[in-house]
Design an enzyme around this catalytic site. Structure first.
Site, PDB file in Angstrom:
ATOM      1  CG  ASP A 135      37.403  46.409  45.495  1.00  0.00           C
ATOM      2  OD1 ASP A 135      38.628  46.228  45.338  1.00  0.00           O
ATOM      3  OD2 ASP A 135      36.960  47.426  46.051  1.00  0.00           O
TER       4      ASP A 135
HETATM    5  C1  BGC Z   1      40.176  48.857  46.601  1.00  0.00           C
HETATM    6  C2  BGC Z   1      40.278  49.093  45.097  1.00  0.00           C
HETATM    7  C3  BGC Z   1      41.681  48.776  44.640  1.00  0.00           C
HETATM    8  C4  BGC Z   1      42.007  47.348  45.030  1.00  0.00           C
HETATM    9  C5  BGC Z   1      43.381  46.901  44.590  1.00  0.00           C
HETATM   10  C6  BGC Z   1      40.665  47.490  46.991  1.00  0.00           C
HETATM   11  O1  BGC Z   1      40.692  47.323  48.366  1.00  0.00           O
HETATM   12  O2  BGC Z   1      38.834  49.008  47.008  1.00  0.00           O
HETATM   13  O3  BGC Z   1      39.942  50.417  44.799  1.00  0.00           O
HETATM   14  O4  BGC Z   1      41.774  48.966  43.264  1.00  0.00           O
HETATM   15  O5  BGC Z   1      41.933  47.233  46.444  1.00  0.00           O
HETATM   16  O6  BGC Z   1      44.377  47.495  45.331  1.00  0.00           O
END
Ligand code: BGC
Length: 770
Positions: A270
C-alpha cells in the site's frame, strides 16, 4: 548531480516526450524474454524495477496524469513504465490538462457497498468491464480495486469502499469485479491484504486475531478471490498481523498467499508508509509503491550486504516483468477514442437502483406516481453524495443531485423548499469550502463538500404549510465518509439534532395532514435507526449511488425500477450491541495503546449476523434483508452431488403485480462439535433475472465440502465434520423460506500451516455468552 535527481529527470524527459503520443504498436517484450532480460539487468536496474518511480504519485507517467503511481522504465531493454490508478468505484486520473487534446473523465459508480447490496455477480462483472474499458481507453494499466476488507465495525471510515461483513459475499462479488476488469486486459489489485479494518492507527496497528478468525473471516474472501479470479496484483495493507507488518510478513505472503493458494501474480505495497525494504522483499512483497529513492538504495545495499538474496531479488524482478509484459503499455497503447461514457453512466444508474435497499414501505407507500408534488427536505437532496473521499474518489464529469433527478423524473418539487435549500447549500458551500480556488472538476470530486443539515427548529410553520400544499414529503439524510478517518458516534452513527428534528417534525405534521413521508438515506453505511424508523412511512437506503445519484433514486421512487438490494451488513439496534464496539477506537480519543497500536479482535468469528443470529440478539434490519415492490415465493429445493460439488436448485416465482428480482441466500447450519459454530453462515447466493408477475426461475447454487468447513485451530486444518447439516434458503439471514437436510458421512480435513498466531492469546468470545 545528486543521484536521487537522475531517475526523476529521466522519467520527466521520458514522460514529456511520450505523453499522449502512445508508444508504438508492437509489444516491447513478452513472457518468454523475461529470463533473458533478468540476465541483462544490473543490480541498480533490478532495484529500480522493484520500486515505483520516485515521485510517481505526483507526476505524469508516459501516458496518464493523476494515477496513484507508475513503475520505472528501462528503455534500453524495452521495459516500459506501467501505471497503477485507483480505485474502487472507477478510474481515478486527472481529467483535464492544459495541453492535453482530450479529457479523461471517468464514470463514478456506486460505492462498493452499494454494489455488494445488489448481490448480483453479473452486474459486478459488468462494472468491472466498464472500469476496464475506461482504463483501456485512457491508458491505465492496473486499477487498484477491489477492496474486500471485512466490515467488522460500522465506524470504520473505509467501509463504503468494502463489500460486506461476510467473507463469502465479499469474495464472490470481489472475484466477479476482478474478472470483469481483467476481461479487458487491464490488471486489478485485490486489497488490502489483510485486516485493514480501522483507520485510526492503521499505519502501525497490530490486528490481533485468533487463527480461526483470520482464516474464516479475514482471509476467506481473499482466498475466494484468488481461487476464482486470479488478480494480477494483490496489495498489502498498512497494518500488522501477528506482530509484523503485513507487507513484510512471510507467513501471510509466502506461506499462505503463494504456497497454500498458489498465487502467481505480483504483490505490491500500500502507498504511503515506507517500511524496511529488505524486510518487505524477504517477506514476499515485490513492488514498493509509489516509490522512494531510499528504497532503491536499501535494495542495493541489502543485496550487497547479504540481507537480500539474489534469488529473492530475481524472483520479485520476474514478477514485476511478468506483470509489465501483460500490460497495455507493453503492448504499445495509444489513445484511440474516448470510452462509451454514456453507456457506462447508464450502467452506473442501473447498479445504483439495483443496490438500493427498501427498508420499510408501509401500506405500499412507494412507488409514488409521477406528477406528485413533493416537499423535498434535507440539504443532501440538493447537493447529493455520489461517493466517499480519499483514493476512491473518481473525477467524474457530472453528478445528478437528488432534487434534479426527481424533477427530471416527472415530479414537482415545492418551490419554497427548493429556494430555501438552494440558498442554504450555496451558503454552506461558501462557509465550508476548504478549497475555494479549486477547478470545477475538483469541486465535483476531491473537494466536494458534504453539507451539514439545516436547522428547521424555527421553521415549524413552514413544515406545516408544506404539509398542506404538497402531496408527500421526502426527506434526505446525508452522511459522508472517507479514507482519512474513522466515523464518530455523535452526529454520524447517530442522527444529528437537526436531522432528528427534521424527521420527527416533518413526519408528525405530514401525518397530521393525512400525508405520507419517505426517508432516503444517501449514506456511507450503517446508522442508528431504531429510534426513528417508525416515524416515516417508507425508508429507502440509497448508499453512495455514484454520479447518477438523482436519476437512480427517481427511478426507484417512481417504480421505474423495482429495488432488489439486500443489506450486506446488519443494522443493530445500538452501536454498543456490536461485539467489536468493545475494542474499536474512538476518533479523537484513542491515540495510543489499546485499539490504536494494537487491537484485540475479541469478538473472534462472531462478526455481524454470525453473532446476532447465534446470540438471538434483537436487531433493526438483518443481514440480507430488503423489500421489493413485489413478492416472491420459494419452491421446494433440491440437492444433488455432481463432480465433487453440491448443487442446490430452487424455483423462485414472482407472486406480486410488478416485475422484480429476488436473491436466494444459501445459509448452512453445521452440527455443533467442540468448535462452536454460528447458527447460520452464508455460503453462496444467486439472483433471478427480472421476473414478470407470475414468472418463475430456477436458481442454481453450488458449493463444496470445503465450503462447509470450519477452522480447527488446534490441528491447523479445515474440518468439515460428519453429521447433519441444514441448508436454509433465505430471503434474508432471518427469513428462511425453505430448508433441506444434508448428511456428511465422514469427517473431511484440509491441512494448512500453523501460522499467523497473534502475539498474545486473545480472550475470545464464546457461547453461551457470559
Ligand atoms: C490506499 C489504497 C490506494 C493507494 C493509492 C492508499 O493510501 O490505502 O487503497 O489504492 O493509497 O492511492
Amino acid at each position: 548531480m545528486h543521484k536521487a535527481i537522475i531517475p526523476l529527470l529521466y522519467v520527466l524527459i521520458f514522460s514529456v516526450s511520450n505523453l499522449f503520443a502512445g508508444n508504438g504498436s508492437k509489444p516491447h517484450y513478452n513472457d518468454k524474454d523475461i529470463n533473458h532480460i533478468v540476465s541483462q539487468l544490473t543490480l541498480e536496474q533490478k532495484a529500480r524495477l522493484l520500486v515505483g518511480c520516485p515521485g510517481s504519485d505526483k507526476g505524469v507517467s508516459h501516458i496518464v496524469a493523476g494515477s496513484a503511481g507508475y513503475t520505472f522504465p528501462i528503455d534500453s531493454l524495452g521495459i516500459p513504465s506501467i501505471n497503477l490508478a485507483d480505485g474502487p468505484v472507477g478510474v481515478r486520473i486527472t481529467p483535464v490538462l492544459p495541453n492535453k487534446p482530450y479529457t479523461s473523465y471517468c464514470t463514478c459508480f456506486p460505492s462498493t457497498t452499494a454494489l455488494a447490496a445488489t448481490w448480483n455477480k453479473d452486474i459486478a462483472r459488468l462494472e468491472g468491464n466498464a472500469i476496464g474499458d475506461e482504463a483501456l481507453a485512457y491508458g491505465v494499466d492496473i486499477v487498484l480495486t477491489p477492496g474486500i476488507n471485512i466490515m467488522r465495525n460500522p465506524l470504520c471510515g473505509r467501509n463504503f469502499e468494502y463489500f460486506s461483513e461476510d467473507p463469502y459475499l465479499s469474495g464472490i462479488m470481489g472475484a466477479a469485479m476482478i474478472n470483469g476488469i481483467q476481461d479487458k486486459g487491464i490488471g486489478a489489485s485485490l486489497k488490502h491484504f489483510i485486516a485493514n479494518n480501522q483507520q485510526t492507527g492503521k499505519l502501525y496497528n497490530d490486528a490481533r486475531i485468533s487463527q480461526r478468525a483470520i482464516r474464516e473471516i479475514y482471509l476467506k474472501g481473499f482466498e475466494i478471490c484468488i481461487k476464482n479470479s486470479d488478480p494480477w496484483t494483490v496489495m498489502g495493507s498498512y497494518n500488522k498481523i501477528g506482530g509484523q507488518y503485513t507487507q513484510a510478513n512471510p507467513e501471510l505472503l509466502r506461506t499462505i498467499l503463494r504456497n497454500e493458494w498458489n498465487y502467481n501474480g505480483l504483490i505490491v505495497t500500500d502507498w504511503y508508509k515506507k517500511r524496511d525494504t529488505a524486510d518487505q522483499l524477504n517477506g514476499g512483497t515485490d513492488l514498493m509503491m509509489p516509490g522512494e529513492q531510499s528504497q532503491v538504495d536499501e535494495i542495493i545495499a541489502g543485496v550487497k550486504n547479504g540481507r537480500i538474496s539474489e534469488t529473492t531479488l530475481n524472483k520479485s524482478v520476474k514478477y514485476v516483468l511478468k506483470l509489465i509484459s501483460k500490460s497495455i503499455s507493453n503492448k504499445g497503447w495509444e489513445y484511440n477514442e474516448a470510452p462509451d461514457l454514456a453507456a457506462n453512466a447508464a450502467l452506473a444508474r442501473r447498479i445504483a437502483t439495483e443496490g438500493m435497499v427498501l427498508l420499510k414501505n408501509d401500506r405500499s407507500f412507494l412507488p409514488i406516481s409521477q406528477g406528485a408534488k413533493i416537499a423535498l427536505f434535507g440539504a443532501t437532496a440538493y447537493k447529493s453524495i455520489a461517493g466517499g473521499t480519499g483514493s476512491s474518489n473518481v473525477n467524474k464529469a457530472h453528478i445528478t443531485d437528488i432534487s434534479t433527478g426527481l424533477e427530471k423524473g416527472g415530479y414537482t418539487l415545492s418551490n419554497r423548499l427548493k429556494g430555501l435549500y438552494t440558498k442554504f447549500v450555496e451558503f454552506q458551500n461558501d462557509l465550508l469550502d476548504k478549497h475555494p480556488e479549486s477547478t470545477d472538476w475538483e469541486k465535483l470530486s476531491y473537494n466536494r463538500t458534504v453539507i451539514a443539515e439545516m436547522d428547521l427548529s424555527k421553521a415549524e410553520s413552514i413544515i406545516g404549510q408544506e404539509a398542506k400544499n404538497s402531496d408527500i414529503a421526502l426527506i434526505v439524510i446525508g452522511r459522508g465518509s472517507g479514507e482519512e478517518s474513522d466515523r464518530r458516534l455523535e452526529g454520524d452513527f447517530y442522527l444529528t439534532p437537526e436531522e432528528k428534528f427534521m424527521i420527527e417534525n416533518v413526519s408528525s405534521q405530514f401525518h397530521a395532514a393525512g400525508k405520507k413521508v419517505a426517508v432516503v438515506m444517501n449514506v456511507c453505511g450503517v446508522m442508528e435507526m431504531n429510534s426513528w424508523k417508525d416515524e416515516p412511512d417508507a425508508i429507502l437506503l440509497a448508499w453512495f449511488p455514484g454520479q447518477e445519484c438523482g436519476d437512480a433514486i427517481a427511478d426507484v421512487i417512481s417504480g421505474k425500477a423495482n429495488p432488489s438490494g439486500k443489506l450486506p451488513m446488519t443494522f443493530p439496534i445500538d452501536y454498543f450491541d456490536i461485539p467489536s464496539s468493545r475494542n474499536f477506537p474512538m476518533v479523537g480519543e484513542t491515540k495510543s495503546g489499546k485499539n490504536f497500536d494494537y487491537t484485540n479482535y475479541e469478538e473472534d468469528i462472531w462478526v455481524g449476523y454470525r453473532y446476532f443470529n447465534t446470540a438471538n440478539k434483537a436487531i433493526v434490519y438483518p443481514f440480507g434483508y430488503g423489500l421489493s415492490y413485489t413478492n416472491f415465493s420459494f419452491g421446494k429445493p433440491k440437492l444433488e452431488r455432481k463432480n465433487e460439488k453440491w448443487v442446490a436448485t430452487i424455483q423462485i416465482t414472482n407472486t406480486g403485480n410488478v416485475s422484480g428480482k429476488e436473491t436466494v441466500q444459501l445459509y448452512i447450519s453445521a452440527p455443533q462439535t467442540s468448535i462452536q459454530k454460528p447458527s447460520v453462515e452464508l455460503k453462496t447466493f444467486g439472483k433471478t433475472r427480472e421476473l414478470k408477475p407470475g414468472e418463475s426461475e430456477t436458481v442454481k447454487l453450488e458449493f463444496t465440502d470445503y465450503d462447509l468447513a470450519s477452522f480447527d485451530e488446534a490441528n491447523s486444518q479445515w474440518l468439515t465434520s460428519k453429521g447433519e447439516y441444514t441448508l436454509s434458503f433465505g430471503a434474508s439471514s432471518k427469513d428462511f423460506r425453505a430448508t433441506l437436510p444434508l448428511n456428511i458421512s465422514k469427517n473431511r480435513t484440509w491441512k494448512v500451516n500453523n501460522v499467523l498466531r497473534p502475539v498474545e492469546k486473545i480472550n475470545v468470545m464464546k457461547f453461551p455468552l457470559k
